[in-house]
Design a protein around this motif. Structure first.
Motif, PDB file in Angstrom:
ATOM      1  N   VAL A   1      87.589 -16.351 -33.078  1.00  0.00           N
ATOM      2  CA  VAL A   1      86.738 -17.540 -32.896  1.00  0.00           C
ATOM      3  C   VAL A   1      86.117 -17.953 -34.236  1.00  0.00           C
ATOM      4  O   VAL A   1      85.807 -19.122 -34.448  1.00  0.00           O
ATOM      5  CB  VAL A   1      85.626 -17.332 -31.826  1.00  0.00           C
ATOM      6  CG1 VAL A   1      86.235 -17.145 -30.442  1.00  0.00           C
ATOM      7  CG2 VAL A   1      84.700 -16.190 -32.193  1.00  0.00           C
ATOM      8  N   ILE A   2      85.961 -16.982 -35.149  1.00  0.00           N
ATOM      9  CA  ILE A   2      85.402 -17.298 -36.472  1.00  0.00           C
ATOM     10  C   ILE A   2      86.350 -18.242 -37.225  1.00  0.00           C
ATOM     11  O   ILE A   2      85.927 -19.231 -37.809  1.00  0.00           O
ATOM     12  CB  ILE A   2      85.195 -15.999 -37.290  1.00  0.00           C
ATOM     13  CG1 ILE A   2      84.175 -15.101 -36.616  1.00  0.00           C
ATOM     14  CG2 ILE A   2      84.802 -16.319 -38.725  1.00  0.00           C
ATOM     15  CD1 ILE A   2      84.118 -13.685 -37.192  1.00  0.00           C
ATOM     16  N   ASP A   3      87.644 -17.898 -37.179  1.00  0.00           N
ATOM     17  CA  ASP A   3      88.624 -18.682 -37.941  1.00  0.00           C
ATOM     18  C   ASP A   3      88.801 -20.094 -37.380  1.00  0.00           C
ATOM     19  O   ASP A   3      89.157 -21.005 -38.128  1.00  0.00           O
ATOM     20  CB  ASP A   3      89.987 -17.973 -37.940  1.00  0.00           C
ATOM     21  CG  ASP A   3      89.998 -16.755 -38.844  1.00  0.00           C
ATOM     22  OD1 ASP A   3      89.073 -16.618 -39.658  1.00  0.00           O
ATOM     23  OD2 ASP A   3      90.929 -15.954 -38.732  1.00  0.00           O
ATOM     24  N   VAL A   4      88.599 -20.268 -36.089  1.00  0.00           N
ATOM     25  CA  VAL A   4      88.845 -21.614 -35.524  1.00  0.00           C
ATOM     26  C   VAL A   4      87.620 -22.520 -35.638  1.00  0.00           C
ATOM     27  O   VAL A   4      87.727 -23.727 -35.447  1.00  0.00           O
ATOM     28  CB  VAL A   4      89.313 -21.570 -34.047  1.00  0.00           C
ATOM     29  CG1 VAL A   4      90.588 -20.756 -33.902  1.00  0.00           C
ATOM     30  CG2 VAL A   4      88.227 -21.060 -33.116  1.00  0.00           C
ATOM     31  N   CYS A   5      86.454 -21.974 -35.937  1.00  0.00           N
ATOM     32  CA  CYS A   5      85.242 -22.802 -36.025  1.00  0.00           C
ATOM     33  C   CYS A   5      85.299 -23.666 -37.292  1.00  0.00           C
ATOM     34  O   CYS A   5      85.402 -23.146 -38.394  1.00  0.00           O
ATOM     35  CB  CYS A   5      83.997 -21.918 -36.044  1.00  0.00           C
ATOM     36  SG  CYS A   5      82.488 -22.893 -36.144  1.00  0.00           S
ATOM     37  N   PRO A   6      85.236 -24.983 -37.160  1.00  0.00           N
ATOM     38  CA  PRO A   6      85.426 -25.840 -38.338  1.00  0.00           C
ATOM     39  C   PRO A   6      84.197 -25.988 -39.221  1.00  0.00           C
ATOM     40  O   PRO A   6      84.292 -26.526 -40.325  1.00  0.00           O
ATOM     41  CB  PRO A   6      85.794 -27.200 -37.716  1.00  0.00           C
ATOM     42  CG  PRO A   6      85.126 -27.192 -36.383  1.00  0.00           C
ATOM     43  CD  PRO A   6      85.097 -25.762 -35.925  1.00  0.00           C
ATOM     44  N   VAL A   7      83.039 -25.539 -38.767  1.00  0.00           N
ATOM     45  CA  VAL A   7      81.810 -25.831 -39.517  1.00  0.00           C
ATOM     46  C   VAL A   7      81.023 -24.592 -39.943  1.00  0.00           C
ATOM     47  O   VAL A   7      79.934 -24.712 -40.489  1.00  0.00           O
ATOM     48  CB  VAL A   7      80.872 -26.747 -38.686  1.00  0.00           C
ATOM     49  CG1 VAL A   7      81.480 -28.110 -38.492  1.00  0.00           C
ATOM     50  CG2 VAL A   7      80.542 -26.098 -37.355  1.00  0.00           C
ATOM     51  N   GLY A   8      81.558 -23.422 -39.671  1.00  0.00           N
ATOM     52  CA  GLY A   8      80.835 -22.214 -40.057  1.00  0.00           C
ATOM     53  C   GLY A   8      79.658 -21.893 -39.151  1.00  0.00           C
ATOM     54  O   GLY A   8      78.718 -21.219 -39.569  1.00  0.00           O
TER      55      GLY A   8
END
Ligand code: SF4
Length: 203
Positions: A72-79
């Protein structure tokens, strides 16, 4: 104040020792929710509330014991979702990305990753992304959070960085492809043939 309305505030949500969720950054794109949904067999995800009361934290919390939840970290576009083992260690654009792999015993984990170095130290491990910034293959939590030694990995070489990436500004030595469009190697076969069909340069 910059706005007439009150700023949104959220109760702190405990998402465990490995993943940090900052709801004040979240743009409610739901990508993490869809990812968490793909990772778990039964439907336990969704968005709680609507509009400015929407929250995704509960659904992430419900899947924290999944051995692939780190994706889920890698897919989050805004950090809004970040790796707690990497937080505050270094700005991403000061790190050097290197592709590597290992024979991961976790079922369905390919062990194909990008290692982010500062000097000789592996500061973080992520999945690889394609030319569109989409995660190529999911990796397990063990590869992501626990394997931070170079000796854990078989090094393939420096990762090709897209010209428009902020990282490119600091790493002229990384072999940046200045031709447009920049396609990161190792695209899935289906994506490459789709790009070739439209006469966009392949890998
Ligand atoms: S992926 Fe990031 S921005 Fe999108 S809903 Fe999840 S936490 Fe929010």
């Amino acid at each position: 104040p910059r706005y007439e309305q009150e700023r949104l505030t959220y109760e702190k949500i405990d998402t465990g020792p490995l993943i940090q969720l900052l709801m004040t950054r979240c743009i409610l794109c739901y990508r993490c929710v869809y990812t968490a949904d793909q990772l778990t067999p039964q439907r336990v995800h969704g968005v709680l509330g609507r509009g400015d009361a929407s929250e995704i934290g509960t659904y992430i919390e419900n899947s924290l014991d999944n051995e692939f939840i780190g994706n889920v970290i890698d897919v989050c576009p805004v950090g809004a979702l970040t790796d707690k083992t990497f937080r505050f260690k270094q700005r991403v654009w000061f790190t050097k990305p290197v592709d590597a792999h290992r024979a991961c015993p976790t079922e369905k984990c390919t062990g194909n990753v990008t290692l982010w170095y500062r000097g000789d130290e592996v500061l973080r491990v992520t999945g690889r992304k394609d030319a569109y910034g989409e995660v190529h293959e999911f990796i397990c939590n063990k590869c992501r959070f626990e394997k931070k030694q170079t000796s854990d990995w078989i090094i393939e070489g420096p990762r090709q960085i897209a010209r428009q990436s902020v990282i490119a500004q600091n790493h002229p030595e990384l072999g940046i492809d200045w031709q447009e469009p920049t396609i990161i190697p190792n695209l899935p076969e289906s994506t490459s043939s789709e790009l070739n069909k439209h006469e966009i340069v392949g890998t």
